[in-house]
Design a protein around this motif. Structure first.
Motif, PDB file in Angstrom:
ATOM      1  N   GLY A  37      -2.265   8.613 -69.651  1.00  0.00           N
ATOM      2  CA  GLY A  37      -1.259   9.668 -69.603  1.00  0.00           C
ATOM      3  C   GLY A  37      -0.201   9.471 -68.534  1.00  0.00           C
ATOM      4  N   ASN A  38       0.839  10.310 -68.619  1.00  0.00           N
ATOM      5  CA  ASN A  38       1.934  10.331 -67.634  1.00  0.00           C
ATOM      6  C   ASN A  38       2.654   8.992 -67.503  1.00  0.00           C
ATOM      7  OD1 ASN A  38       1.832  13.040 -66.920  1.00  0.00           O
ATOM      8  ND2 ASN A  38       0.280  12.692 -65.357  1.00  0.00           N
ATOM      9  N   VAL A  39       2.879   8.334 -68.621  1.00  0.00           N
ATOM     10  CA  VAL A  39       3.616   7.078 -68.628  1.00  0.00           C
ATOM     11  C   VAL A  39       5.106   7.375 -68.768  1.00  0.00           C
ATOM     12  CG1 VAL A  39       4.017   4.917 -69.877  1.00  0.00           C
ATOM     13  CG2 VAL A  39       1.688   5.806 -69.619  1.00  0.00           C
ATOM     14  N   LEU A  40       5.920   6.746 -67.936  1.00  0.00           N
ATOM     15  CA  LEU A  40       7.369   6.866 -68.072  1.00  0.00           C
ATOM     16  C   LEU A  40       7.855   5.878 -69.129  1.00  0.00           C
ATOM     17  CD1 LEU A  40      10.194   7.830 -67.223  1.00  0.00           C
ATOM     18  CD2 LEU A  40      10.144   6.072 -65.430  1.00  0.00           C
ATOM     19  N   GLY A 102      11.563   7.369 -86.827  1.00  0.00           N
ATOM     20  CA  GLY A 102      10.142   7.529 -86.537  1.00  0.00           C
ATOM     21  C   GLY A 102       9.771   7.236 -85.097  1.00  0.00           C
ATOM     22  N   ILE A 103      10.503   6.346 -84.449  1.00  0.00           N
ATOM     23  CA  ILE A 103      10.215   6.043 -83.040  1.00  0.00           C
ATOM     24  C   ILE A 103      10.539   7.244 -82.167  1.00  0.00           C
ATOM     25  CG2 ILE A 103      10.780   4.532 -81.095  1.00  0.00           C
ATOM     26  CD1 ILE A 103      11.460   2.357 -83.191  1.00  0.00           C
ATOM     27  N   HIS A 104      11.701   7.855 -82.408  1.00  0.00           N
ATOM     28  CA  HIS A 104      12.051   9.063 -81.653  1.00  0.00           C
ATOM     29  C   HIS A 104      10.989  10.147 -81.842  1.00  0.00           C
ATOM     30  CE1 HIS A 104      16.168   7.284 -82.389  1.00  0.00           C
ATOM     31  NE2 HIS A 104      16.221   7.493 -81.086  1.00  0.00           N
ATOM     32  N   ARG A 105      10.548  10.327 -83.073  1.00  0.00           N
ATOM     33  CA  ARG A 105       9.577  11.393 -83.359  1.00  0.00           C
ATOM     34  C   ARG A 105       8.215  11.090 -82.752  1.00  0.00           C
ATOM     35  NH1 ARG A 105      12.669  11.275 -88.184  1.00  0.00           N
ATOM     36  NH2 ARG A 105      11.219   9.811 -89.180  1.00  0.00           N
ATOM     37  N   ARG A 106       7.811   9.817 -82.719  1.00  0.00           N
ATOM     38  CA  ARG A 106       6.533   9.470 -82.111  1.00  0.00           C
ATOM     39  C   ARG A 106       6.561   9.773 -80.607  1.00  0.00           C
ATOM     40  NH1 ARG A 106       2.226   5.988 -82.894  1.00  0.00           N
ATOM     41  NH2 ARG A 106       2.348   6.693 -85.051  1.00  0.00           N
ATOM     42  N   LEU A 107       7.695   9.541 -79.975  1.00  0.00           N
ATOM     43  CA  LEU A 107       7.812   9.836 -78.546  1.00  0.00           C
ATOM     44  C   LEU A 107       7.701  11.337 -78.276  1.00  0.00           C
ATOM     45  CD1 LEU A 107      10.614   7.307 -77.537  1.00  0.00           C
ATOM     46  CD2 LEU A 107       8.182   7.195 -76.966  1.00  0.00           C
ATOM     47  N   VAL A 108       8.172  12.154 -79.203  1.00  0.00           N
ATOM     48  CA  VAL A 108       7.997  13.606 -79.072  1.00  0.00           C
ATOM     49  C   VAL A 108       6.508  13.944 -79.082  1.00  0.00           C
ATOM     50  CG1 VAL A 108       8.410  15.850 -80.144  1.00  0.00           C
ATOM     51  CG2 VAL A 108      10.219  14.134 -80.131  1.00  0.00           C
ATOM     52  N   ASP A 109       5.766  13.341 -80.008  1.00  0.00           N
ATOM     53  CA  ASP A 109       4.315  13.580 -80.085  1.00  0.00           C
ATOM     54  C   ASP A 109       3.624  13.146 -78.803  1.00  0.00           C
ATOM     55  OD1 ASP A 109       4.637  14.509 -82.668  1.00  0.00           O
ATOM     56  OD2 ASP A 109       4.129  12.585 -83.611  1.00  0.00           O
ATOM     57  N   TRP A 110       4.017  12.002 -78.262  1.00  0.00           N
ATOM     58  CA  TRP A 110       3.383  11.506 -77.033  1.00  0.00           C
ATOM     59  C   TRP A 110       3.669  12.427 -75.858  1.00  0.00           C
ATOM     60  CZ3 TRP A 110       4.696   5.532 -77.293  1.00  0.00           C
ATOM     61  CH2 TRP A 110       3.874   4.937 -78.270  1.00  0.00           C
ATOM     62  N   GLU A 111       4.862  12.999 -75.817  1.00  0.00           N
ATOM     63  CA  GLU A 111       5.161  13.940 -74.736  1.00  0.00           C
ATOM     64  C   GLU A 111       4.343  15.210 -74.892  1.00  0.00           C
ATOM     65  OE1 GLU A 111       9.011  15.948 -72.470  1.00  0.00           O
ATOM     66  OE2 GLU A 111       9.194  15.339 -74.578  1.00  0.00           O
ATOM     67  N   ASP A 112       4.246  15.705 -76.108  1.00  0.00           N
ATOM     68  CA  ASP A 112       3.506  16.943 -76.357  1.00  0.00           C
ATOM     69  C   ASP A 112       2.028  16.809 -76.006  1.00  0.00           C
ATOM     70  OD1 ASP A 112       5.806  18.179 -77.222  1.00  0.00           O
ATOM     71  OD2 ASP A 112       5.389  17.925 -79.365  1.00  0.00           O
ATOM     72  N   THR A 113       1.478  15.609 -76.123  1.00  0.00           N
ATOM     73  CA  THR A 113       0.051  15.389 -75.837  1.00  0.00           C
ATOM     74  C   THR A 113      -0.197  14.821 -74.441  1.00  0.00           C
ATOM     75  OG1 THR A 113       0.198  13.218 -76.945  1.00  0.00           O
ATOM     76  CG2 THR A 113      -0.556  15.083 -78.269  1.00  0.00           C
ATOM     77  N   GLY A 114       0.841  14.738 -73.618  1.00  0.00           N
ATOM     78  CA  GLY A 114       0.685  14.305 -72.242  1.00  0.00           C
ATOM     79  C   GLY A 114       0.593  12.809 -72.043  1.00  0.00           C
ATOM     80  N   ARG A 115       0.766  12.042 -73.109  1.00  0.00           N
ATOM     81  CA  ARG A 115       0.693  10.591 -72.952  1.00  0.00           C
ATOM     82  C   ARG A 115       1.841  10.057 -72.105  1.00  0.00           C
ATOM     83  NH1 ARG A 115      -1.887  11.440 -77.819  1.00  0.00           N
ATOM     84  NH2 ARG A 115      -3.642  10.029 -78.286  1.00  0.00           N
ATOM     85  N   ILE A 116       3.020  10.662 -72.265  1.00  0.00           N
ATOM     86  CA  ILE A 116       4.167  10.221 -71.479  1.00  0.00           C
ATOM     87  C   ILE A 116       4.695  11.387 -70.645  1.00  0.00           C
ATOM     88  CG2 ILE A 116       4.754   8.470 -73.193  1.00  0.00           C
ATOM     89  CD1 ILE A 116       7.134  10.177 -74.042  1.00  0.00           C
TER      90      ILE A 116
END
Length: 296
Positions: A37-40, A102-116
């Motif tokens: 988690g918390n990846v920039l 799809g790349i933009h949308r995947r990054l939204v999912d990663w932010e919502d789940t705390g990965r980034i």
């Protein structure tokens, strides 16, 4: 001096400095970073190519056919500004019609789940925000805002475009261009006679014609406040994931150097070479869409 430095920066060729990691090791390394988690995430033009916006430095990138204007040219040469706005009047609407991929949308999912922890983007197309990402720092600005160089007044690009249309009735309908020829900074090559026919709008506050898209040109410094925001986001992050960028310009390369200095993992996912790639923990040299499909 700044102008010549800007020319050198945009002409920089990023060549291979290290072999890629094996795909298995790279995928596992990136996934482990995301699981902690918390990846920039730092994104470049390669993230938006699936939305129909060309990149800068790839084999088919816009730098193969077009040299962007430097800040010094834009500020001190009125005829250069006029040429930019004629071309931007035509090219911007193609940029504005681009949709998040799809790349933009995947990054939204990663932010919502705390990965980034968030995104620092070198792109000026606004697609991360339109996709729904919340913590986005557009290090090079945003084409959707226009600012006056004389009084500082800002204006929404859509409103400005309406004013340009009123001054240039029939202009857009008469110009035929290939949408794939639109450059990442929103302009497109036009014959000189079309540039001469274009009528520029002035600042609604002071009447000046010295209007500029709110983007950082080659030869221009990133605003101090934005640098401070970037530093805070870097400090809160546990690793760095670079997507679709060569980090050829210092504003991006410095982020990599900062994470290396802190001893934190750095992963590069791109189809080309990256400045400082020899310093990275993992180098995944594949098309972005291919990599993203293999990550959770």
């Amino acid at each position: 001096m700044a102008h010549h430095s800007a020319i050198r920066s945009m002409q920089r060729i990023v060549e291979q400095q290290a072999d890629p990691s094996s795909e298995e090791d790279a995928r596992a390394g990136v996934q482990a970073m995301l699981d902690r988690g918390n990846v920039l995430v730092v994104t470049g033009a390669g993230v938006s190519t699936d939305s129909g916006i060309p990149d800068y430095r790839g084999p088919n990138g816009s730098l193969q056919r077009h040299r962007p204007m430097t800040y010094q040219e834009f500020k001190y040469r009125p005829e250069a500004r006029h040429r930019y706005w004629a071309r931007g009047f035509v090219g911007w609407r193609h940029m504005f019609q681009a949709e998040p991929n799809g790349i933009h949308r995947r990054l939204v999912d990663w932010e919502d789940t705390g990965r980034i922890s968030g995104i620092i983007t070198q792109n000026v197309d606004g697609l991360h925000h339109r996709a729904g990402s919340k913590t986005v720092i557009p290090v090079h600005g945003d084409l959707s805002i226009v600012r006056c160089l004389d009084c500082g007044q800002s204006e929404d690009r859509q409103h400005f475009d309406i004013r340009l249309q009123e001054l240039n009735v029939g202009y857009i309908e008469s110009v035929e261009i290939d949408p794939s020829a639109v450059n990442p900074d929103g302009d497109v090559e036009l014959p000189q006679y079309w540039v001469d026919r274009f009528t520029m709008a002035n600042c609604e506050n002071c009447g000046s014609l010295a209007l500029k898209p709110d983007v950082v040109y080659f030869g221009e410094s990133v605003p101090v406040e934005r640098k401070q925001q970037m530093a805070q986001l870097e400090e809160a992050s546990t690793g760095l994931l670079v997507l679709g960028s060569s980090l050829a310009v210092m504003s991006g390369y410095k982020i990599l150097l900062n994470f290396v200095k802190r001893g934190l993992p750095v992963a590069l996912v791109t189809n080309g070479h990256v400045r400082g790639e020899e310093k990275a923990t993992w180098r995944w040299r594949v098309p972005l869409s291919h990599a993203m499909r293999q990550l959770d």
